[in-house]
Design a protein around this motif. Structure first.
Motif, PDB file in Angstrom:
ATOM      1  N   LEU A 164     -10.093 -17.680  16.881  1.00  0.00           N
ATOM      2  CA  LEU A 164     -10.029 -17.570  15.415  1.00  0.00           C
ATOM      3  C   LEU A 164     -11.431 -17.413  14.822  1.00  0.00           C
ATOM      4  O   LEU A 164     -11.635 -16.615  13.889  1.00  0.00           O
ATOM      5  N   GLY A 165     -12.386 -18.160  15.359  1.00  0.00           N
ATOM      6  CA  GLY A 165     -13.759 -18.047  14.868  1.00  0.00           C
ATOM      7  C   GLY A 165     -14.351 -16.682  15.137  1.00  0.00           C
ATOM      8  O   GLY A 165     -15.075 -16.125  14.290  1.00  0.00           O
ATOM      9  N   SER A 166     -14.057 -16.116  16.298  1.00  0.00           N
ATOM     10  CA  SER A 166     -14.571 -14.783  16.644  1.00  0.00           C
ATOM     11  C   SER A 166     -13.983 -13.716  15.736  1.00  0.00           C
ATOM     12  O   SER A 166     -14.681 -12.790  15.299  1.00  0.00           O
ATOM     13  N   ILE A 167     -12.689 -13.830  15.455  1.00  0.00           N
ATOM     14  CA  ILE A 167     -12.052 -12.882  14.527  1.00  0.00           C
ATOM     15  C   ILE A 167     -12.695 -13.000  13.152  1.00  0.00           C
ATOM     16  O   ILE A 167     -12.997 -11.988  12.492  1.00  0.00           O
ATOM     17  N   LEU A 168     -12.908 -14.233  12.718  1.00  0.00           N
ATOM     18  CA  LEU A 168     -13.519 -14.466  11.404  1.00  0.00           C
ATOM     19  C   LEU A 168     -14.929 -13.896  11.346  1.00  0.00           C
ATOM     20  O   LEU A 168     -15.336 -13.312  10.332  1.00  0.00           O
ATOM     21  N   LEU A 169     -15.673 -14.036  12.438  1.00  0.00           N
ATOM     22  CA  LEU A 169     -17.065 -13.596  12.443  1.00  0.00           C
ATOM     23  C   LEU A 169     -17.203 -12.082  12.568  1.00  0.00           C
ATOM     24  O   LEU A 169     -18.038 -11.464  11.896  1.00  0.00           O
ATOM     25  N   HIS A 170     -16.401 -11.473  13.425  1.00  0.00           N
ATOM     26  CA  HIS A 170     -16.610 -10.066  13.765  1.00  0.00           C
ATOM     27  C   HIS A 170     -15.698  -9.090  13.021  1.00  0.00           C
ATOM     28  O   HIS A 170     -15.999  -7.894  12.979  1.00  0.00           O
ATOM     29  N   TYR A 171     -14.606  -9.571  12.439  1.00  0.00           N
ATOM     30  CA  TYR A 171     -13.634  -8.639  11.867  1.00  0.00           C
ATOM     31  C   TYR A 171     -13.290  -8.929  10.406  1.00  0.00           C
ATOM     32  O   TYR A 171     -12.304  -8.411   9.891  1.00  0.00           O
ATOM     33  N   THR A 172     -14.083  -9.743   9.751  1.00  0.00           N
ATOM     34  CA  THR A 172     -13.843 -10.017   8.336  1.00  0.00           C
ATOM     35  C   THR A 172     -15.148  -9.894   7.552  1.00  0.00           C
ATOM     36  O   THR A 172     -16.238  -9.956   8.120  1.00  0.00           O
ATOM     37  N   ARG A 173     -15.008  -9.736   6.247  1.00  0.00           N
ATOM     38  CA  ARG A 173     -16.193  -9.680   5.392  1.00  0.00           C
ATOM     39  C   ARG A 173     -16.934 -11.009   5.386  1.00  0.00           C
ATOM     40  O   ARG A 173     -18.148 -11.044   5.208  1.00  0.00           O
ATOM     41  N   PHE A 174     -16.177 -12.092   5.594  1.00  0.00           N
ATOM     42  CA  PHE A 174     -16.807 -13.407   5.628  1.00  0.00           C
ATOM     43  C   PHE A 174     -17.908 -13.461   6.688  1.00  0.00           C
ATOM     44  O   PHE A 174     -19.017 -13.947   6.436  1.00  0.00           O
ATOM     45  N   GLY A 175     -17.614 -12.961   7.888  1.00  0.00           N
ATOM     46  CA  GLY A 175     -18.593 -12.981   8.963  1.00  0.00           C
ATOM     47  C   GLY A 175     -19.815 -12.141   8.644  1.00  0.00           C
ATOM     48  O   GLY A 175     -20.954 -12.554   8.874  1.00  0.00           O
TER      49      GLY A 175
END
Length: 325
Positions: A164-175
């Motif tokens: 979940l953290g990797s998705i958040l970091l690499h595939y969202t504007r948040f990251g």
């Protein structure tokens, strides 16, 4: 490249060395114990990575874990879900407090989280009555000792948090925004990025993962001890730096932080086996010394590599053209 792949290479080599040298290193008991226990530090490191990559720091995670362990133990008689829910609520609220003070009030993050470290540890002592509490729920310890599809639950929790953290970091504007803020916060602010919201969220993530680590601690020991988890914030920061994340922000890798946490745990596991061989004899007090020395070596190496990279960029960059006459 070396700062990112170096820890993984060292981990693999040390793991192979231990596999050939120690008879029971690859035993089921040691492997499950090693990975389950270091899951706790892996969770702390993942949360700390998000904070550090924005150019901030959170030194309250150890106290948050201790308070969460006490709260989870208090509610363990009601079952696993209430105990877990109340503990995670603690992490959420403390994360919001840290993020609000850092982002809204613009108080230096070290000062904010130092105050939280002290205050939260005091809350743990108050709630527990300065005593070690015992769990009373039959199903509560299962979150640490239980298995799902043959895989220990703590390892599954760490894998889910990492994915979940990797998705958040690499595939969202948040990251992308978090890395941009760490690279240059003022530039990110001028670009219109939601700096306050991002900083608030990274502290919330850190607080929740620290609470989950505290729950695993309580489930492992069957107790809620307000004096546990002392110095865990240093272990988390060490794992993040060893994994290649820059303390100045703007660059971070969750996989590297996970490898860093496992590498530090593996070093201590190997030393425990070596103690059994009688060639060396180190007490448990040496763990902190070894972690500190290893961290110092990695920071020096990271600084040197960063300096070489900057020098190489200056040498290879084209010379500025002379203005037309």
């Amino acid at each position: 490249m070396l700062s990112q792949q170096g820890p993984l290479l060292i981990f693999v080599l040390l793991f192979l060395f231990a596999s050939f040298r120690y008879t029971y290193f690859l035993s089921t008991y040691n492997m499950i114990s090693f990975f389950s226990y270091n899951t706790i530090f892996g969770l702390l490191a993942l949360g700390e990575t998000f904070v550090i990559m924005t150019g901030n720091i959170d030194i309250s995670v150890g106290s948050v874990a201790a308070l969460s362990a006490v709260v989870a133990t208090r509610f363990s008689g009601a079952g696993l879900v209430p105990a877990l829910g109340m503990a995670l609520l603690v992490g959420l609220l403390i994360g919001l407090l840290n993020g609000w003070a850092v982002a809204r009030l613009r108080i230096p993050p070290f000062i904010v989280t130092l105050a939280t470290l002290i205050g939260v540890r005091g809350m743990a002592l108050i709630i527990s009555g300065a005593a070690t509490l015992s769990t009373s729920g039959n199903d509560f310890p299962a979150i640490y000792s239980g298995t799902l599809l043959g895989i220990p639950v703590p390892i599954l929790l760490l894998v889910v948090a990492f994915v979940l953290g990797s998705i958040l970091l690499h595939y969202t504007r948040f990251g992308r925004h978090a890395l941009a803020i760490g690279g240059n916060e003022e530039a990110a602010r001028l670009m219109g990025l939601p700096v306050v919201r991002i900083k608030l969220l990274v502290y919330v993530i850190s607080g929740i993962l620290a609470s989950l680590a505290g729950v695993l601690l309580a489930a492992q020991t069957y107790t809620g001890n307000p004096n546990e988890a002392v110095g865990w914030e240093l272990n988390a920061i060490a794992a993040v730096i060893v994994g290649g994340t820059l303390l100045t922000g703007g660059k971070g890798t969750l996989f590297g932080s996970l490898v860093g946490a496992l590498l530090l745990g593996l070093i201590l596991n190997v030393l425990n086996f070596e103690n059994g061989y009688g060639l060396i004899s180190l007490s448990s007090y040496w763990e902190t010394v070894i972690r500190g020395a290893f961290l110092l070596v990695v920071v020096l190496l990271q600084t040197r590599l960063a300096g070489q990279k900057k020098l190489r960029a200056m040498v290879l960059s084209p010379a500025p053209k002379a203005p037309p006459v």
